[in-house]
Design a protein around this motif. Structure first.
Motif, PDB file in Angstrom:
ATOM      1  N   SER A  60      15.278  34.208  54.022  1.00  0.00           N
ATOM      2  CA  SER A  60      15.158  35.665  53.954  1.00  0.00           C
ATOM      3  C   SER A  60      15.231  36.082  52.493  1.00  0.00           C
ATOM      4  CB  SER A  60      16.254  36.356  54.759  1.00  0.00           C
ATOM      5  OG  SER A  60      17.455  36.353  54.030  1.00  0.00           O
ATOM      6  N   SER A  61      14.510  35.358  51.655  1.00  0.00           N
ATOM      7  CA  SER A  61      14.514  35.632  50.214  1.00  0.00           C
ATOM      8  C   SER A  61      13.106  36.020  49.771  1.00  0.00           C
ATOM      9  CB  SER A  61      14.964  34.384  49.452  1.00  0.00           C
ATOM     10  OG  SER A  61      13.914  33.433  49.424  1.00  0.00           O
ATOM     11  N   ASP A  62      12.948  36.250  48.481  1.00  0.00           N
ATOM     12  CA  ASP A  62      11.610  36.482  47.920  1.00  0.00           C
ATOM     13  C   ASP A  62      10.989  35.174  47.453  1.00  0.00           C
ATOM     14  OD1 ASP A  62      11.788  39.312  48.264  1.00  0.00           O
ATOM     15  OD2 ASP A  62      13.178  39.356  46.564  1.00  0.00           O
ATOM     16  N   GLY A  63      11.683  34.100  47.678  1.00  0.00           N
ATOM     17  CA  GLY A  63      11.165  32.791  47.312  1.00  0.00           C
ATOM     18  C   GLY A  63      10.505  32.101  48.492  1.00  0.00           C
ATOM     19  N   ALA A  64      10.071  30.875  48.257  1.00  0.00           N
ATOM     20  CA  ALA A  64       9.450  30.072  49.318  1.00  0.00           C
ATOM     21  C   ALA A  64       9.792  28.613  49.068  1.00  0.00           C
ATOM     22  CB  ALA A  64       7.940  30.275  49.330  1.00  0.00           C
ATOM     23  N   PHE A  65       9.745  27.858  50.159  1.00  0.00           N
ATOM     24  CA  PHE A  65      10.054  26.434  50.022  1.00  0.00           C
ATOM     25  C   PHE A  65       9.296  25.633  51.060  1.00  0.00           C
ATOM     26  CE2 PHE A  65      13.331  28.236  52.793  1.00  0.00           C
ATOM     27  CZ  PHE A  65      13.365  27.338  53.856  1.00  0.00           C
ATOM     28  N   THR A  66       9.301  24.341  50.874  1.00  0.00           N
ATOM     29  CA  THR A  66       8.748  23.441  51.878  1.00  0.00           C
ATOM     30  C   THR A  66       9.848  22.515  52.372  1.00  0.00           C
ATOM     31  OG1 THR A  66       8.060  21.839  50.205  1.00  0.00           O
ATOM     32  CG2 THR A  66       6.415  23.466  50.907  1.00  0.00           C
ATOM     33  N   LEU A  67       9.670  22.068  53.597  1.00  0.00           N
ATOM     34  CA  LEU A  67      10.518  21.039  54.183  1.00  0.00           C
ATOM     35  C   LEU A  67       9.610  19.891  54.589  1.00  0.00           C
ATOM     36  CD1 LEU A  67      12.818  23.143  56.548  1.00  0.00           C
ATOM     37  CD2 LEU A  67      13.485  22.078  54.377  1.00  0.00           C
ATOM     38  N   GLN A  68      10.086  18.667  54.361  1.00  0.00           N
ATOM     39  CA  GLN A  68       9.243  17.526  54.701  1.00  0.00           C
ATOM     40  C   GLN A  68      10.096  16.291  54.960  1.00  0.00           C
ATOM     41  OE1 GLN A  68       6.358  16.462  51.682  1.00  0.00           O
ATOM     42  NE2 GLN A  68       5.051  15.457  53.180  1.00  0.00           N
ATOM     43  N   THR A  87       8.354  28.690  45.418  1.00  0.00           N
ATOM     44  CA  THR A  87       8.406  29.979  44.723  1.00  0.00           C
ATOM     45  C   THR A  87       9.877  30.305  44.518  1.00  0.00           C
ATOM     46  OG1 THR A  87       6.384  30.759  45.815  1.00  0.00           O
ATOM     47  CG2 THR A  87       7.793  32.433  44.784  1.00  0.00           C
ATOM     48  N   ALA A  88      10.279  30.428  43.283  1.00  0.00           N
ATOM     49  CA  ALA A  88      11.702  30.629  43.000  1.00  0.00           C
ATOM     50  C   ALA A  88      12.103  32.089  43.189  1.00  0.00           C
ATOM     51  CB  ALA A  88      12.024  30.176  41.582  1.00  0.00           C
ATOM     52  N   ASP A  89      13.334  32.278  43.620  1.00  0.00           N
ATOM     53  CA  ASP A  89      13.962  33.603  43.641  1.00  0.00           C
ATOM     54  C   ASP A  89      15.303  33.440  42.920  1.00  0.00           C
ATOM     55  OD1 ASP A  89      15.203  35.985  44.056  1.00  0.00           O
ATOM     56  OD2 ASP A  89      14.816  36.078  46.212  1.00  0.00           O
ATOM     57  N   ALA A  90      15.289  33.768  41.651  1.00  0.00           N
ATOM     58  CA  ALA A  90      16.470  33.539  40.811  1.00  0.00           C
ATOM     59  C   ALA A  90      17.464  34.684  40.871  1.00  0.00           C
ATOM     60  CB  ALA A  90      16.033  33.295  39.366  1.00  0.00           C
ATOM     61  N   SER A  91      17.123  35.753  41.568  1.00  0.00           N
ATOM     62  CA  SER A  91      18.057  36.882  41.661  1.00  0.00           C
ATOM     63  C   SER A  91      18.138  37.347  43.116  1.00  0.00           C
ATOM     64  CB  SER A  91      17.609  38.018  40.742  1.00  0.00           C
ATOM     65  OG  SER A  91      16.282  38.402  41.052  1.00  0.00           O
ATOM     66  N   LEU A  92      18.816  36.572  43.916  1.00  0.00           N
ATOM     67  CA  LEU A  92      18.939  36.887  45.342  1.00  0.00           C
ATOM     68  C   LEU A  92      19.692  38.194  45.552  1.00  0.00           C
ATOM     69  CD1 LEU A  92      19.943  33.417  46.838  1.00  0.00           C
ATOM     70  CD2 LEU A  92      17.795  34.626  47.260  1.00  0.00           C
ATOM     71  N   ILE A 219      16.967  27.566  45.743  1.00  0.00           N
ATOM     72  CA  ILE A 219      15.784  28.435  45.780  1.00  0.00           C
ATOM     73  C   ILE A 219      15.599  29.151  44.442  1.00  0.00           C
ATOM     74  CG2 ILE A 219      16.907  30.566  46.606  1.00  0.00           C
ATOM     75  CD1 ILE A 219      13.557  29.155  47.909  1.00  0.00           C
ATOM     76  N   GLY A 220      16.604  29.129  43.597  1.00  0.00           N
ATOM     77  CA  GLY A 220      16.530  29.829  42.323  1.00  0.00           C
ATOM     78  C   GLY A 220      15.765  29.091  41.236  1.00  0.00           C
ATOM     79  N   THR A 221      15.396  27.846  41.489  1.00  0.00           N
ATOM     80  CA  THR A 221      14.722  27.038  40.466  1.00  0.00           C
ATOM     81  C   THR A 221      13.419  26.477  41.002  1.00  0.00           C
ATOM     82  OG1 THR A 221      16.857  26.416  39.496  1.00  0.00           O
ATOM     83  CG2 THR A 221      14.957  25.043  38.930  1.00  0.00           C
ATOM     84  N   LEU A 222      12.315  26.856  40.382  1.00  0.00           N
ATOM     85  CA  LEU A 222      11.006  26.367  40.813  1.00  0.00           C
ATOM     86  C   LEU A 222      10.960  24.840  40.753  1.00  0.00           C
ATOM     87  CD1 LEU A 222       8.091  27.076  41.662  1.00  0.00           C
ATOM     88  CD2 LEU A 222       7.506  27.097  39.214  1.00  0.00           C
ATOM     89  N   ASN A 223      10.451  24.256  41.831  1.00  0.00           N
ATOM     90  CA  ASN A 223      10.281  22.805  41.961  1.00  0.00           C
ATOM     91  C   ASN A 223      11.598  22.040  42.118  1.00  0.00           C
ATOM     92  OD1 ASN A 223       7.456  22.995  41.800  1.00  0.00           O
ATOM     93  ND2 ASN A 223       7.539  22.978  39.552  1.00  0.00           N
TER      94      ASN A 223
END
Lengths: 368, 61
Positions: A60-68, A87-92, A219-223
């Motif tokens: 429920s953030s402005d970021g995105a992630f994958t699971l694998q 997609t990072a969200d550094a300011s939740l 989620i705050g750090t891209l990659n």
């Protein structure tokens, strides 16, 4: 672990009442992945998605992630579940939250007597690896998410498998299901806002407490990556060696209480149903008996193109054009029915349902 | 907290009795056949959204 220590731990486990079937977690070694077969799953916006069986990511953030499901794993394991921030969200925001969880059915934790004065201590153990280091968080919650025990664990070295254990005193208050609904929610927070974070090591009735205050936000750090496997939750104050399932099929059967799919990932005729009949030239019914008694009547859905499902009358292959589930009340059987292309047949003629198109599945979902 | 994005929902009549036997719904972009059982998470979420006034389940055809 020394032999003496191992024997001592075994003694503790005996005292706690479990020498086998110790773990309350299903698919803790991440070997079963019915839905995705190792493919990556994207989780963006507000929602959740299942990766390896029984494990879902929530966002429920402005970021995105994958699971694998991946084959990178510590010694003794073959698979792990990998979270990657895309997609990072550094300011939740204070109520935004990202993480991974498994919901444990009440029947499977009823012996722990949570919500009573006899509540038993449990221990969670797992292998974890991340591109980030520091203090990470998680929590054990009840179904209503108004009882939570936040816990902290430290990852000391980046990109290195580390073994962690967390002991949780049993909760003597709160409402804890002991039936076929959610008993426990085991959550690993991977970015949780301040309103949903709490103090490690104590029960709280603050709602939706998924992690500990100040925990690392993946989620705050891209990659950034975070991986986990060998997850076990057992009675007592001692983490014992991971209890591998007796066999792959044994673990698959446990998973199929919550999710089963029928179809094919290769160009081979596979059965969805082996018993059915036409109810007219353009309508069919086909019966399904599940491999396991499902937790509850499941939701039915189709992955792929519906017309790749076929009802077969004698040797005549007929495209399905519509599919619905009925007589779905006991978690043991249901009826698939709907429309099909003109079959040339008549009501009462026997049929079956099959597919030979890779990626075509009929899904039965009774997850918590 | 889970948020399912339910964009359509309609009761489905039983093929013999004509009583409602399920709900055909589009949830998170996927068409689903949902049983009328509170233990089913999709049905529970449909009912939660109905009670919240954010979703209406259409009558069966």
């Amino acid at each position: 672990m020394s032999k003496a220590r191992g024997l001592a731990d075994l003694g503790n486990v005996y005292d706690d009442g479990a020498l086998s079937n110790r773990s309350k977690i299903i698919n803790g070694a991440m070997v079963i992945d019915q839905r995705n077969a190792g493919a990556s799953v994207a989780v963006s916006g507000s929602g959740s998605a299942y990766s390896t069986d029984r494990w879902s990511g929530f966002n429920s953030s402005d970021g995105a992630f994958t699971l694998q499901q991946v084959t990178d794993a510590p010694t003794g394991f073959t698979h792990s579940l990998k979270f990657t921030t895309t997609t990072a969200d550094a300011s939740l925001g204070s109520t935004q939250h990202v993480g991974l969880r498994q919901m444990i059915e009440g029947y499977n934790v009823s012996d722990l007597a949570f919500g009573s004065s006899d509540a038993k201590t449990v221990t969670v153990s797992f292998w974890v690896k991340s591109s980030l280091t520091g203090a990470f968080g998680g929590a054990l919650l009840n179904a209503a998410e108004n009882r939570s025990f936040p816990f902290s664990y430290t990852i000391n070295s980046a990109d290195t498998w580390e073994y962690k254990t967390v002991t949780i005193t049993g909760d003597t208050t709160g409402s804890w299901s002991t039936g076929n609904s959610t008993g426990f929610r085991l959550t690993f927070g991977l970015g949780v806002g301040s309103s949903y974070s709490g103090t490690a090591g104590a029960w709280t009735s603050s709602a939706y407490t998924y992690s500990v205050t100040g925990a690392v936000s993946v989620i705050g750090t891209l990659n950034a990556t975070w991986q986990i496997t060998g997850v076990q939750l057992e009675v007592g104050d001692t983490a014992t060696p991971f209890e591998h399932p007796r066999s792959y099929s044994d673990e698959l059967a446990r998973c199929q209480r919550y999710f089963e799919r029928r179809g094919t990932d290769v160009a081979n005729w596979e059965f969805i149903s082996d018993a059915g009949q036409l109810t007219s030239a353009t309508n069919y019914q086909c019966a399904v008996r599940f491999n396991e008694q499902m937790r509850a009547p499941p939701t039915m859905s189709v992955t792929g193109t519906v017309s790749n499902l076929k009802v077969i009358r004698a040797s005549v292959v007929i495209n399905v054009t519509g599919i619905t589930a009925s007589d779905n009340a006991n978690g043991r059987t249901l009826l698939l029915y709907g429309t099909c292309a003109s079959s040339g047949g008549a009501a009462g003629e026997q049929t079956r349902m099959q597919t030979a198109v890779p990626g075509t599945w009929v899904n039965f979902d009774a997850e918590l | 907290m889970d948020n399912m994005n339910i964009t359509s929902a309609q009761y489905v009549a039983d093929i013999t009795s004509e009583n409602n036997s399920g709900i055909q719904a589009t949830i998170d972009g996927t068409e689903m056949s949902v049983p009328l059982d509170p233990a089913n998470r999709h049905y529970a979420e449909i009912m939660r959204q109905v009670e919240a006034g954010t979703l209406v389940v259409a009558e069966a055809d």
